[in-house]
Design a protein around this motif. Structure first.
Motif, PDB file in Angstrom:
ATOM      1  N   ASP A 204      42.970  18.689   9.604  1.00 44.76           N
ATOM      2  CA  ASP A 204      41.971  18.001   8.789  1.00 44.76           C
ATOM      3  C   ASP A 204      42.340  18.189   7.314  1.00 44.76           C
ATOM      4  O   ASP A 204      42.246  19.294   6.771  1.00 44.76           O
ATOM      5  N   GLU A 205      42.744  17.109   6.640  1.00 45.32           N
ATOM      6  CA  GLU A 205      43.218  17.221   5.254  1.00 45.32           C
ATOM      7  C   GLU A 205      42.126  17.719   4.310  1.00 45.32           C
ATOM      8  O   GLU A 205      42.387  18.521   3.409  1.00 45.32           O
ATOM      9  N   LYS A 206      40.917  17.233   4.503  1.00 43.72           N
ATOM     10  CA  LYS A 206      39.808  17.667   3.668  1.00 43.72           C
ATOM     11  C   LYS A 206      39.532  19.149   3.869  1.00 43.72           C
ATOM     12  O   LYS A 206      39.350  19.903   2.900  1.00 43.72           O
ATOM     13  N   LEU A 212      42.389  25.874   0.946  1.00 41.74           N
ATOM     14  CA  LEU A 212      43.371  26.298  -0.054  1.00 41.74           C
ATOM     15  C   LEU A 212      42.715  26.563  -1.401  1.00 41.74           C
ATOM     16  O   LEU A 212      43.023  27.555  -2.080  1.00 41.74           O
ATOM     17  N   PHE A 213      41.816  25.698  -1.785  1.00 49.99           N
ATOM     18  CA  PHE A 213      41.115  25.874  -3.059  1.00 49.99           C
ATOM     19  C   PHE A 213      40.329  27.178  -3.063  1.00 49.99           C
ATOM     20  O   PHE A 213      40.395  27.969  -4.018  1.00 49.99           O
ATOM     21  N   LEU A 214      39.608  27.451  -1.994  1.00 48.55           N
ATOM     22  CA  LEU A 214      38.831  28.680  -1.894  1.00 48.55           C
ATOM     23  C   LEU A 214      39.748  29.895  -1.915  1.00 48.55           C
ATOM     24  O   LEU A 214      39.487  30.882  -2.618  1.00 48.55           O
ATOM     25  N   ALA A 329      32.299  20.614   0.446  1.00 45.41           N
ATOM     26  CA  ALA A 329      31.382  20.809   1.564  1.00 45.41           C
ATOM     27  C   ALA A 329      31.369  22.240   2.102  1.00 45.41           C
ATOM     28  O   ALA A 329      30.354  22.700   2.627  1.00 45.41           O
ATOM     29  N   ASP A 330      32.473  22.961   1.989  1.00 44.57           N
ATOM     30  CA  ASP A 330      32.569  24.301   2.575  1.00 44.57           C
ATOM     31  C   ASP A 330      31.512  25.225   1.965  1.00 44.57           C
ATOM     32  O   ASP A 330      31.507  25.446   0.751  1.00 44.57           O
ATOM     33  N   PRO A 331      30.617  25.791   2.764  1.00 43.29           N
ATOM     34  CA  PRO A 331      29.528  26.612   2.213  1.00 43.29           C
ATOM     35  C   PRO A 331      30.028  27.875   1.508  1.00 43.29           C
ATOM     36  O   PRO A 331      29.440  28.295   0.504  1.00 43.29           O
ATOM     37  N   GLU A 332      31.091  28.495   2.027  1.00 42.74           N
ATOM     38  CA  GLU A 332      31.609  29.703   1.376  1.00 42.74           C
ATOM     39  C   GLU A 332      32.258  29.363   0.038  1.00 42.74           C
ATOM     40  O   GLU A 332      32.157  30.133  -0.926  1.00 42.74           O
ATOM     41  N   LEU A 333      32.904  28.209  -0.029  1.00 41.32           N
ATOM     42  CA  LEU A 333      33.477  27.756  -1.296  1.00 41.32           C
ATOM     43  C   LEU A 333      32.375  27.499  -2.314  1.00 41.32           C
ATOM     44  O   LEU A 333      32.454  27.927  -3.469  1.00 41.32           O
TER      45      LEU A 333
END
Length: 401
Positions: A204-206, A212-214, A329-333
């Motif tokens: 999943d690219e998204k 990676l950002f996180l 969207a990632d909650p931890e991010l």
């Protein structure tokens, strides 16, 4: 050779560095060559991990250009020029220099007096303790590299070949890192490498982009927390001691052997100018300290990227978010961004007004990671093939570094 293997290898057939090589680079005695080798090693690590994560940027990608910038501070190349420019353009310093020159005028030979103002500024630069700035930058560069590059090398050695069903191995890898908060604990590194591993296996690219950002932010937060003493030390290093400045001024302005210099100092005393010179030197030292610290701060808050782009970290980041990271969207991010990014989904307010402020730095860094997450030229080599050959032989390369 498979396409993936070809992407991991550097031009010239190199392979990702292993832990032993990281340790050997960290032990190099020449701080200039060591920094250059650190920069090149980050490049190799960055390419290796990028090849396993769809070509996107990882923490090492940005570390390449940060380490290259630190190299300029270590070598004092642009820093000395920046100090000289600010000293020359400051009206307060100019007045202080003129006061010193007037104080020593009658004891200085005519040929020296003709360029006395330039000599006084030269004395200020010589006593500004830029060596201490350089040493603090070198310590920070080594401190981060010998810890974090080692873990990236260990990670790539363990998970260089992408495969699924290895959750147990990544847990073991992360368990080898210290629990707890930085600067001593490695909680953020434990979390980051688990995310890098998931980014290597997801299709999943998204999802991969956000992982990676996180991970990049988590490594960055650990790194910047660890660097706090070195950053503060570099900013506080310029002192310009008035007694040292006065002695350097006499050495430069009163040429000749010891006896001749002593006679000239006696003349200053007889003329009643010795005390005036001391007072003028003290005033100039105060003025110069402020200017030199401003130059050091500006220097530390500059980052050169490929293509000649230069970021001024004291101004808002001039970039936009890539499509995959425009909406998160990632909650931890999102939870971590609430700590380090007070202006969500915007580069407004990213300017780091005080580089000694950890959260101010992290605000800029986090948005820089986000904006440049898929910037391909960040994976370009920082040095030429000839320069790399010199580095591998333990020599300082020729050319622009």
């Amino acid at each position: 050779m498979s396409r993936t293997d070809a992407e991991v290898r550097e031009p010239g057939g190199g392979v990702p560095p292993v832990v032993g090589e990281v340790e050997e680079i960290a032990a190099h005695a020449d701080i200039v060559v060591r920094n250059l080798r650190i920069t090149h090693c980050y490049h190799r690590l960055a390419r290796a991990l990028a090849a396993r994560t769809g070509g996107a940027a990882n923490w090492c990608t940005f570390a390449v250009w940060a380490s290259k910038q630190v190299g300029q501070t270590i070598r004092q190349e642009d820093l000395v020029r920046a100090v000289e420019r600010l000293l020359k353009s400051s009206p307060e310093v100019a007045a202080g220099v003129d006061l010193v020159v007037r104080g020593v005028r009658r004891a200085v030979p005519r040929q020296t007096l003709d360029h006395a103002h330039s000599v006084v500024r030269q004395a200020v630069v010589a006593t500004a303790r830029l060596d201490d700035v350089s040493a603090a930058a070198a310590r920070g560069n080594l401190k981060v590299f010998e810890e974090i590059a080692r873990e990236f090398a260990r990670f790539l050695a363990e998970f260089g070949e992408v495969s699924t069903g290895r959750d147990g191995r990544i847990r073991e890898f992360c368990d080898a890192l210290r629990p707890g908060e930085p600067p001593e604990g490695q909680r953020y590194l434990r979390q980051a490498f688990a995310r890098y591993h998931r980014a290597m296996t997801t299709r999943d690219e998204k999802r991969r982009a956000e992982l990676l950002f996180l991970a990049n932010i988590e490594v960055g937060l650990h790194e910047q927390t660890r660097l706090q003493p070195e950053i503060a030390g570099a900013l506080e290093a310029p002192v310009v001691d008035p007694r040292e400045l006065e002695q350097r001024l006499f050495d430069l302005l009163l040429p000749g052997n010891r006896v001749v210099r002593w006679l000239r100092l006696v003349l200053l005393t007889v003329l009643g100018r010795r005390a005036a010179v001391r007072i003028a030197s003290e005033q100039l030292a105060d003025q110069a300290r402020r200017v030199v610290r401003e130059a050091v701060t500006r220097h530390l808050m500059t980052l050169s990227l490929p293509g000649g782009e230069v970021l001024d970290l004291s101004t808002d980041l001039p970039a936009t978010f890539p499509p995959l990271l425009t909406e998160l969207a990632d909650p931890e991010l999102l939870e971590l961004l609430r700590i380090v990014d007070p202006t969500p989904d915007s580069v407004a307010g990213t300017a780091a007004r005080d580089w000694a402020d950890l959260l101010g730095r992290m605000h800029y860094i986090a948005d820089m990671f986000r904006c440049h997450a898929v910037r391909a030229d960040l994976l370009d080599p920082p040095f030429t093939a000839e320069q790399v050959d010199a580095l591998q032989a333990g020599r300082r390369p020729d050319g622009v570094l």
